[in-house]
Design a protein around this motif. Structure first.
Motif, PDB file in Angstrom:
ATOM      1  N   MET A  61      29.702  40.565  30.469  1.00 58.66           N
ATOM      2  CA  MET A  61      31.198  40.629  30.517  1.00 58.66           C
ATOM      3  C   MET A  61      31.599  41.982  29.261  1.00 58.66           C
ATOM      4  O   MET A  61      31.459  42.018  28.543  1.00 58.66           O
ATOM      5  CB  MET A  61      32.257  39.495  30.463  1.00 58.66           C
ATOM      6  CG  MET A  61      33.612  39.685  30.550  1.00 58.66           C
ATOM      7  SD  MET A  61      34.771  38.479  30.693  1.00 58.66           S
ATOM      8  CE  MET A  61      34.528  38.671  32.226  1.00 58.66           C
ATOM      9  N   ASP A  62      32.362  43.089  29.902  1.00 62.18           N
ATOM     10  CA  ASP A  62      32.657  44.195  29.247  1.00 62.18           C
ATOM     11  C   ASP A  62      33.620  43.160  28.643  1.00 62.18           C
ATOM     12  O   ASP A  62      34.521  43.431  28.952  1.00 62.18           O
ATOM     13  CB  ASP A  62      33.146  45.182  30.619  1.00 62.18           C
ATOM     14  CG  ASP A  62      33.728  46.614  29.483  1.00 62.18           C
ATOM     15  OD1 ASP A  62      33.283  46.794  28.808  1.00 62.18           O
ATOM     16  OD2 ASP A  62      34.110  47.961  30.309  1.00 62.18           O
ATOM     17  N   ALA A  63      34.009  44.007  27.107  1.00 61.28           N
ATOM     18  CA  ALA A  63      34.592  43.426  26.319  1.00 61.28           C
ATOM     19  C   ALA A  63      35.812  43.571  26.305  1.00 61.28           C
ATOM     20  O   ALA A  63      36.848  43.458  26.281  1.00 61.28           O
ATOM     21  CB  ALA A  63      34.486  44.177  25.025  1.00 61.28           C
ATOM     22  N   ASN A  64      35.772  45.264  26.948  1.00 64.43           N
ATOM     23  CA  ASN A  64      37.327  46.283  27.429  1.00 64.43           C
ATOM     24  C   ASN A  64      38.027  45.980  28.468  1.00 64.43           C
ATOM     25  O   ASN A  64      38.838  45.544  28.219  1.00 64.43           O
ATOM     26  CB  ASN A  64      37.025  47.751  26.729  1.00 64.43           C
ATOM     27  CG  ASN A  64      36.248  48.175  26.154  1.00 64.43           C
ATOM     28  OD1 ASN A  64      37.000  47.875  24.888  1.00 64.43           O
ATOM     29  ND2 ASN A  64      35.811  49.197  26.090  1.00 64.43           N
ATOM     30  N   LYS A  65      37.181  44.852  29.563  1.00 64.61           N
ATOM     31  CA  LYS A  65      38.368  43.974  30.607  1.00 64.61           C
ATOM     32  C   LYS A  65      37.849  42.914  30.406  1.00 64.61           C
ATOM     33  O   LYS A  65      36.771  42.696  30.058  1.00 64.61           O
ATOM     34  CB  LYS A  65      37.366  44.916  31.912  1.00 64.61           C
ATOM     35  CG  LYS A  65      38.459  44.594  32.825  1.00 64.61           C
ATOM     36  CD  LYS A  65      36.875  44.898  34.076  1.00 64.61           C
ATOM     37  CE  LYS A  65      37.773  44.527  35.655  1.00 64.61           C
ATOM     38  NZ  LYS A  65      37.409  45.311  36.827  1.00 64.61           N
TER      39      LYS A  65
ATOM     40  N   HIS B  67      41.782  36.511  32.236  1.00 61.01           N
ATOM     41  CA  HIS B  67      42.640  37.331  31.371  1.00 61.01           C
ATOM     42  C   HIS B  67      41.646  37.081  30.019  1.00 61.01           C
ATOM     43  O   HIS B  67      41.565  37.586  28.714  1.00 61.01           O
ATOM     44  CB  HIS B  67      43.696  37.462  30.853  1.00 61.01           C
ATOM     45  CG  HIS B  67      45.212  37.823  31.584  1.00 61.01           C
ATOM     46  ND1 HIS B  67      44.633  38.804  32.374  1.00 61.01           N
ATOM     47  CD2 HIS B  67      45.923  37.192  32.382  1.00 61.01           C
ATOM     48  CE1 HIS B  67      45.892  38.896  33.638  1.00 61.01           C
ATOM     49  NE2 HIS B  67      46.276  37.659  33.561  1.00 61.01           N
ATOM     50  N   ALA B  68      40.524  36.195  30.450  1.00 64.47           N
ATOM     51  CA  ALA B  68      39.578  36.173  29.177  1.00 64.47           C
ATOM     52  C   ALA B  68      39.050  37.196  29.006  1.00 64.47           C
ATOM     53  O   ALA B  68      37.784  37.959  30.063  1.00 64.47           O
ATOM     54  CB  ALA B  68      38.457  34.251  29.458  1.00 64.47           C
ATOM     55  N   THR B  69      38.092  37.688  28.287  1.00 60.53           N
ATOM     56  CA  THR B  69      37.133  38.758  27.752  1.00 60.53           C
ATOM     57  C   THR B  69      35.440  38.371  27.004  1.00 60.53           C
ATOM     58  O   THR B  69      34.950  38.891  27.016  1.00 60.53           O
ATOM     59  CB  THR B  69      38.280  39.631  26.594  1.00 60.53           C
ATOM     60  OG1 THR B  69      38.194  38.628  25.069  1.00 60.53           O
ATOM     61  CG2 THR B  69      39.117  40.307  26.871  1.00 60.53           C
ATOM     62  N   THR B  70      35.650  36.731  27.116  1.00 63.46           N
ATOM     63  CA  THR B  70      34.122  36.332  26.864  1.00 63.46           C
ATOM     64  C   THR B  70      34.154  34.923  27.689  1.00 63.46           C
ATOM     65  O   THR B  70      34.517  35.297  28.798  1.00 63.46           O
ATOM     66  CB  THR B  70      33.894  35.291  26.229  1.00 63.46           C
ATOM     67  OG1 THR B  70      35.037  34.460  25.799  1.00 63.46           O
ATOM     68  CG2 THR B  70      34.318  36.837  24.767  1.00 63.46           C
ATOM     69  N   LEU B  71      32.660  35.617  28.180  1.00 61.47           N
ATOM     70  CA  LEU B  71      32.372  34.304  29.587  1.00 61.47           C
ATOM     71  C   LEU B  71      32.441  32.340  28.610  1.00 61.47           C
ATOM     72  O   LEU B  71      33.173  32.132  29.117  1.00 61.47           O
ATOM     73  CB  LEU B  71      30.794  33.996  29.145  1.00 61.47           C
ATOM     74  CG  LEU B  71      30.238  35.490  29.981  1.00 61.47           C
ATOM     75  CD1 LEU B  71      28.716  35.639  30.719  1.00 61.47           C
ATOM     76  CD2 LEU B  71      31.032  36.017  31.621  1.00 61.47           C
ATOM     77  N   GLU B  72      32.823  32.524  28.139  1.00 66.20           N
ATOM     78  CA  GLU B  72      33.535  31.321  27.182  1.00 66.20           C
ATOM     79  C   GLU B  72      34.353  30.846  27.294  1.00 66.20           C
ATOM     80  O   GLU B  72      35.053  29.715  27.828  1.00 66.20           O
ATOM     81  CB  GLU B  72      32.947  31.597  25.698  1.00 66.20           C
ATOM     82  CG  GLU B  72      31.180  31.169  25.290  1.00 66.20           C
ATOM     83  CD  GLU B  72      30.819  32.805  25.101  1.00 66.20           C
ATOM     84  OE1 GLU B  72      31.216  33.694  25.136  1.00 66.20           O
ATOM     85  OE2 GLU B  72      29.613  32.614  25.232  1.00 66.20           O
ATOM     86  N   ALA B  73      35.502  31.873  27.152  1.00 64.98           N
ATOM     87  CA  ALA B  73      36.490  31.711  27.144  1.00 64.98           C
ATOM     88  C   ALA B  73      37.191  32.264  28.718  1.00 64.98           C
ATOM     89  O   ALA B  73      38.166  31.187  28.935  1.00 64.98           O
ATOM     90  CB  ALA B  73      37.309  33.267  26.730  1.00 64.98           C
TER      91      ALA B  73
END
Length: 86
Positions: A1-5, A11-17
């Motif tokens: 996942m793109d860290a900026n999006k 609205h999570a920025t990581t797959l874990e979140a």
């Protein structure tokens, strides 16, 4: 996942979140205006080779697909079985 999006819903920025978010939320609470997509569920049933070949021949004679013929015949048989005995 793109860290900026972030994810559009969580609205999570990581797959874990994102995973953590959906562990505690129901996707039906976030219904979008995306139309439902019709689907069907197929099942595999093993058949004897000779039976398969005979079904293929019958389907070809009738000008329908093997799947159509098998579904039609099974529906007919189930209808017959559902009728009360006279």
């Amino acid at each position: 996942m793109d860290a900026n999006k972030g994810s559009s819903i969580s609205h999570a920025t990581t797959l874990e979140a994102m995973g953590a978010f959906w562990d505690t939320h129901d996707f039906t609470d976030y219904d979008t205006d995306t139309p439902d997509v019709p689907c069907s569920i197929a099942r595999a049933v093993p058949l004897e080779a000779e039976l398969w070949a005979a079904l293929e021949r019958q389907a070809q004679v009738r000008g329908v697909s093997l799947e159509t013929l098998v579904n039609l015949w099974l529906q007919q048989k189930l209808s017959e079985e559902a009728r009360p005995a006279a």
